[in-house]
Design a protein around this motif. Sequence first.
Motif, PDB file in Angstrom:
ATOM      1  N   GLY A  43       0.808  -1.219   0.000  1.00 50.68           N
ATOM      2  CA  GLY A  43       0.000   0.000   0.000  1.00 50.68           C
ATOM      3  C   GLY A  43       0.835   1.259   0.000  1.00 50.68           C
ATOM      4  O   GLY A  43       0.536   2.219  -0.718  1.00 50.68           O
ATOM      5  N   THR A  44       1.927   1.244   0.790  1.00 51.40           N
ATOM      6  CA  THR A  44       2.786   2.433   0.875  1.00 51.40           C
ATOM      7  C   THR A  44       3.490   2.703  -0.453  1.00 51.40           C
ATOM      8  O   THR A  44       3.620   3.860  -0.868  1.00 51.40           O
ATOM      9  CB  THR A  44       3.826   2.252   1.994  1.00 51.40           C
ATOM     10  N   LEU A  45       3.955   1.644  -1.114  1.00 52.04           N
ATOM     11  CA  LEU A  45       4.602   1.829  -2.421  1.00 52.04           C
ATOM     12  C   LEU A  45       3.643   2.467  -3.423  1.00 52.04           C
ATOM     13  O   LEU A  45       4.021   3.360  -4.192  1.00 52.04           O
ATOM     14  CB  LEU A  45       5.101   0.483  -2.955  1.00 52.04           C
ATOM     15  N   PHE A  46       2.394   2.032  -3.415  1.00 53.08           N
ATOM     16  CA  PHE A  46       1.412   2.590  -4.340  1.00 53.08           C
ATOM     17  C   PHE A  46       1.123   4.056  -4.020  1.00 53.08           C
ATOM     18  O   PHE A  46       1.090   4.910  -4.913  1.00 53.08           O
ATOM     19  CB  PHE A  46       0.125   1.773  -4.287  1.00 53.08           C
ATOM     20  N   ILE A  47       0.949   4.367  -2.733  1.00 52.22           N
ATOM     21  CA  ILE A  47       0.692   5.756  -2.333  1.00 52.22           C
ATOM     22  C   ILE A  47       1.887   6.636  -2.672  1.00 52.22           C
ATOM     23  O   ILE A  47       1.734   7.768  -3.154  1.00 52.22           O
ATOM     24  CB  ILE A  47       0.377   5.842  -0.821  1.00 52.22           C
ATOM     25  N   ASN A  48       3.102   6.141  -2.444  1.00 49.22           N
ATOM     26  CA  ASN A  48       4.299   6.909  -2.783  1.00 49.22           C
ATOM     27  C   ASN A  48       4.369   7.195  -4.282  1.00 49.22           C
ATOM     28  O   ASN A  48       4.786   8.280  -4.705  1.00 49.22           O
ATOM     29  CB  ASN A  48       5.559   6.163  -2.345  1.00 49.22           C
ATOM     30  N   ALA A  49       3.961   6.221  -5.097  1.00 49.51           N
ATOM     31  CA  ALA A  49       3.958   6.429  -6.547  1.00 49.51           C
ATOM     32  C   ALA A  49       2.976   7.535  -6.936  1.00 49.51           C
ATOM     33  O   ALA A  49       3.271   8.371  -7.796  1.00 49.51           O
ATOM     34  CB  ALA A  49       3.598   5.131  -7.262  1.00 49.51           C
ATOM     35  N   LEU A  50       1.816   7.554  -6.289  1.00 47.62           N
ATOM     36  CA  LEU A  50       0.857   8.632  -6.551  1.00 47.62           C
ATOM     37  C   LEU A  50       1.415   9.982  -6.110  1.00 47.62           C
ATOM     38  O   LEU A  50       1.293  10.987  -6.824  1.00 47.62           O
ATOM     39  CB  LEU A  50      -0.458   8.353  -5.822  1.00 47.62           C
ATOM     40  N   LYS A  51       2.036  10.010  -4.930  1.00 46.89           N
ATOM     41  CA  LYS A  51       2.605  11.263  -4.426  1.00 46.89           C
ATOM     42  C   LYS A  51       3.712  11.771  -5.343  1.00 46.89           C
ATOM     43  O   LYS A  51       3.897  12.974  -5.506  1.00 46.89           O
ATOM     44  CB  LYS A  51       3.134  11.050  -3.001  1.00 46.89           C
ATOM     45  N   MET A  52       4.465  10.854  -5.938  1.00 42.10           N
ATOM     46  CA  MET A  52       5.544  11.223  -6.860  1.00 42.10           C
ATOM     47  C   MET A  52       5.016  12.035  -8.041  1.00 42.10           C
ATOM     48  O   MET A  52       5.697  12.911  -8.578  1.00 42.10           O
ATOM     49  CB  MET A  52       6.230   9.951  -7.353  1.00 42.10           C
ATOM     50  N   LEU A  53       3.778  11.753  -8.449  1.00 46.50           N
ATOM     51  CA  LEU A  53       3.204  12.393  -9.625  1.00 46.50           C
ATOM     52  C   LEU A  53       2.620  13.766  -9.348  1.00 46.50           C
ATOM     53  O   LEU A  53       2.427  14.559 -10.277  1.00 46.50           O
ATOM     54  CB  LEU A  53       2.085  11.504 -10.194  1.00 46.50           C
ATOM     55  N   ILE A  54       2.315  14.057  -8.091  1.00 47.86           N
ATOM     56  CA  ILE A  54       1.458  15.195  -7.770  1.00 47.86           C
ATOM     57  C   ILE A  54       1.998  16.514  -8.292  1.00 47.86           C
ATOM     58  O   ILE A  54       1.313  17.238  -9.035  1.00 47.86           O
ATOM     59  CB  ILE A  54       1.219  15.272  -6.244  1.00 47.86           C
ATOM     60  N   VAL A  55       3.228  16.880  -7.898  1.00 47.68           N
ATOM     61  CA  VAL A  55       3.737  18.213  -8.243  1.00 47.68           C
ATOM     62  C   VAL A  55       3.851  18.419  -9.753  1.00 47.68           C
ATOM     63  O   VAL A  55       3.269  19.376 -10.287  1.00 47.68           O
ATOM     64  CB  VAL A  55       5.085  18.480  -7.538  1.00 47.68           C
ATOM     65  N   PRO A  56       4.561  17.577 -10.491  1.00 45.76           N
ATOM     66  CA  PRO A  56       4.675  17.831 -11.933  1.00 45.76           C
ATOM     67  C   PRO A  56       3.343  17.722 -12.675  1.00 45.76           C
ATOM     68  O   PRO A  56       3.094  18.479 -13.613  1.00 45.76           O
ATOM     69  CB  PRO A  56       5.671  16.767 -12.425  1.00 45.76           C
ATOM     70  N   LEU A  57       2.467  16.810 -12.243  1.00 43.49           N
ATOM     71  CA  LEU A  57       1.184  16.649 -12.922  1.00 43.49           C
ATOM     72  C   LEU A  57       0.308  17.877 -12.756  1.00 43.49           C
ATOM     73  O   LEU A  57      -0.238  18.407 -13.738  1.00 43.49           O
ATOM     74  CB  LEU A  57       0.459  15.409 -12.389  1.00 43.49           C
ATOM     75  N   VAL A  58       0.181  18.363 -11.536  1.00 41.52           N
ATOM     76  CA  VAL A  58      -0.691  19.518 -11.284  1.00 41.52           C
ATOM     77  C   VAL A  58      -0.134  20.776 -11.935  1.00 41.52           C
ATOM     78  O   VAL A  58      -0.869  21.543 -12.569  1.00 41.52           O
ATOM     79  CB  VAL A  58      -0.893  19.726  -9.766  1.00 41.52           C
ATOM     80  N   VAL A  59       1.177  21.007 -11.799  1.00 37.49           N
ATOM     81  CA  VAL A  59       1.774  22.208 -12.395  1.00 37.49           C
ATOM     82  C   VAL A  59       1.613  22.188 -13.911  1.00 37.49           C
ATOM     83  O   VAL A  59       1.187  23.181 -14.517  1.00 37.49           O
ATOM     84  CB  VAL A  59       3.266  22.322 -12.001  1.00 37.49           C
ATOM     85  N   ALA A  60       1.934  21.066 -14.548  1.00 35.55           N
ATOM     86  CA  ALA A  60       1.809  20.986 -16.005  1.00 35.55           C
ATOM     87  C   ALA A  60       0.364  21.133 -16.456  1.00 35.55           C
ATOM     88  O   ALA A  60       0.075  21.802 -17.453  1.00 35.55           O
ATOM     89  CB  ALA A  60       2.382  19.657 -16.503  1.00 35.55           C
ATOM     90  N   ALA A  61      -0.565  20.537 -15.704  1.00 38.81           N
ATOM     91  CA  ALA A  61      -1.978  20.634 -16.066  1.00 38.81           C
ATOM     92  C   ALA A  61      -2.474  22.069 -15.968  1.00 38.81           C
ATOM     93  O   ALA A  61      -3.210  22.553 -16.839  1.00 38.81           O
ATOM     94  CB  ALA A  61      -2.812  19.722 -15.165  1.00 38.81           C
ATOM     95  N   MET A  62      -2.067  22.777 -14.901  1.00 42.37           N
ATOM     96  CA  MET A  62      -2.520  24.156 -14.729  1.00 42.37           C
ATOM     97  C   MET A  62      -1.953  25.062 -15.818  1.00 42.37           C
ATOM     98  O   MET A  62      -2.667  25.890 -16.405  1.00 42.37           O
ATOM     99  CB  MET A  62      -2.098  24.679 -13.352  1.00 42.37           C
ATOM    100  N   VAL A  63      -0.661  24.921 -16.113  1.00 42.49           N
ATOM    101  CA  VAL A  63      -0.035  25.778 -17.127  1.00 42.49           C
ATOM    102  C   VAL A  63      -0.645  25.528 -18.500  1.00 42.49           C
ATOM    103  O   VAL A  63      -0.973  26.460 -19.239  1.00 42.49           O
ATOM    104  CB  VAL A  63       1.496  25.546 -17.170  1.00 42.49           C
TER     105      VAL A  63
END
Length: 421
Positions: A43-63
């Motif tokens: 479970g932790t590995l999966f959550i960490n993988a999601l957290k890894m995506l957060i910053v670049p995904l949100v910034v790129a999506a907003m821009v």
Amino acid sequence: MRALALHWQILIALALAAGAGLFTDTQTKLLGVSLLGSYELIGTLFINALKMLIVPLVVAAMVTSIGSIGSARGFGRLSLRTLLLYLTTTAAAVCVGVLLINLISPGLSDGQPVGAQLGLDARAAQIAQSVKGGAGEGLTKILLGVVPENIIEAARAADMLALIFFSLVFGYFMNQLEGVPDATLKAFWEGVFDVMMRMTMWVMRFAPLGVFGLVAEVVAETGLGGIRPLLVFAATVLAALAFHMFITLPALLCFVGRINPWRYFKAVSPALLTAFSTASSNGTLPVNIACLENNVGVSKKISNFVLPLGATLNMDGTALYECVGALFLIQAYGVDLTFGTQVLVAVMALLTAVGVAGVPAASLVAIAVIITSVGLPAESIGVLFVTDRLLDMCRTSVNVMGDGAVTTLVARWEGETQFKV
């Protein structure tokens, strides 16, 4: 042989996790390895993988979202009306969610937080106290946190409110450029967004394993006692979504657009059914365009501009779900839902809904953004996987209904219609 659809894989993983959790306790071992520890690791590995995506995904999506608006400068009044309507419907959806959370309080049972029943972090009391302390500083802290002192530090700390503000400003001024710099920057950010989307879909392929680990751990620690709070939470979300879809949006169509809501529902029913079955706003876009043009009578000029923009920017159901999900977890940890906390969550839901990809389960990434911004651990979203598939299908239908309603109203105001409803 055709691969089993992801949602069926997740449902099977849920059933297996419930069985595995019931036959596991804190001392159970297999080949000398703790099963509970293994569940936690997966479970932790999966959550960490999601957290890894957060910053670049949100910034790129907003821009890229702001860039897509700027590319339609010639639409002027049309762009303004579209954005104002999208903001209005999304804000209305969030308000409905906040109202029902306060009326139903799904994070409480007999006046007590349900965190223990859900197997949330053992440090719940400490976490709740730190969140209370942060919330007590109120709106001043929220406003000061919008503008970062150091954008690199904000990215390191995953300070999403600051990153969203920076992305919006960056996207706006990127649109002021002309020629090669403008095209180069837009191509770069679109490329980053496409890569992050591919990575997100790759990570989601492992969702069944992640769901198994997260749910099996909760069931092993708490039994099936956590099902009832999740059912109450799901009922709260469904009630809020139903209110927005069958009362708020039809009221806009009826009283603002002078459109018969019943006939409108019949006209767009193929798009709503497609959205429900696929849980993808992007995947439903072609069907929604066809319904509005052929069954409602919206012109191609309006539908081809407003609907694609809505599939990116307008996420009524997603924003509502993010808000209710985050407030449910905050309440489950025993944190009082103060005015400041609710405003922060509502604003974050409005902003992050813009950056959420129109694909299944993408809202869970946004909820992780919101709850970490108020001090809760991102791992908390694991409990939401249990009911997420059904709620994902329902909120996607609301997203598509909101896109269509706004498009229809804009077409009415612009005189770009041959209405059939």
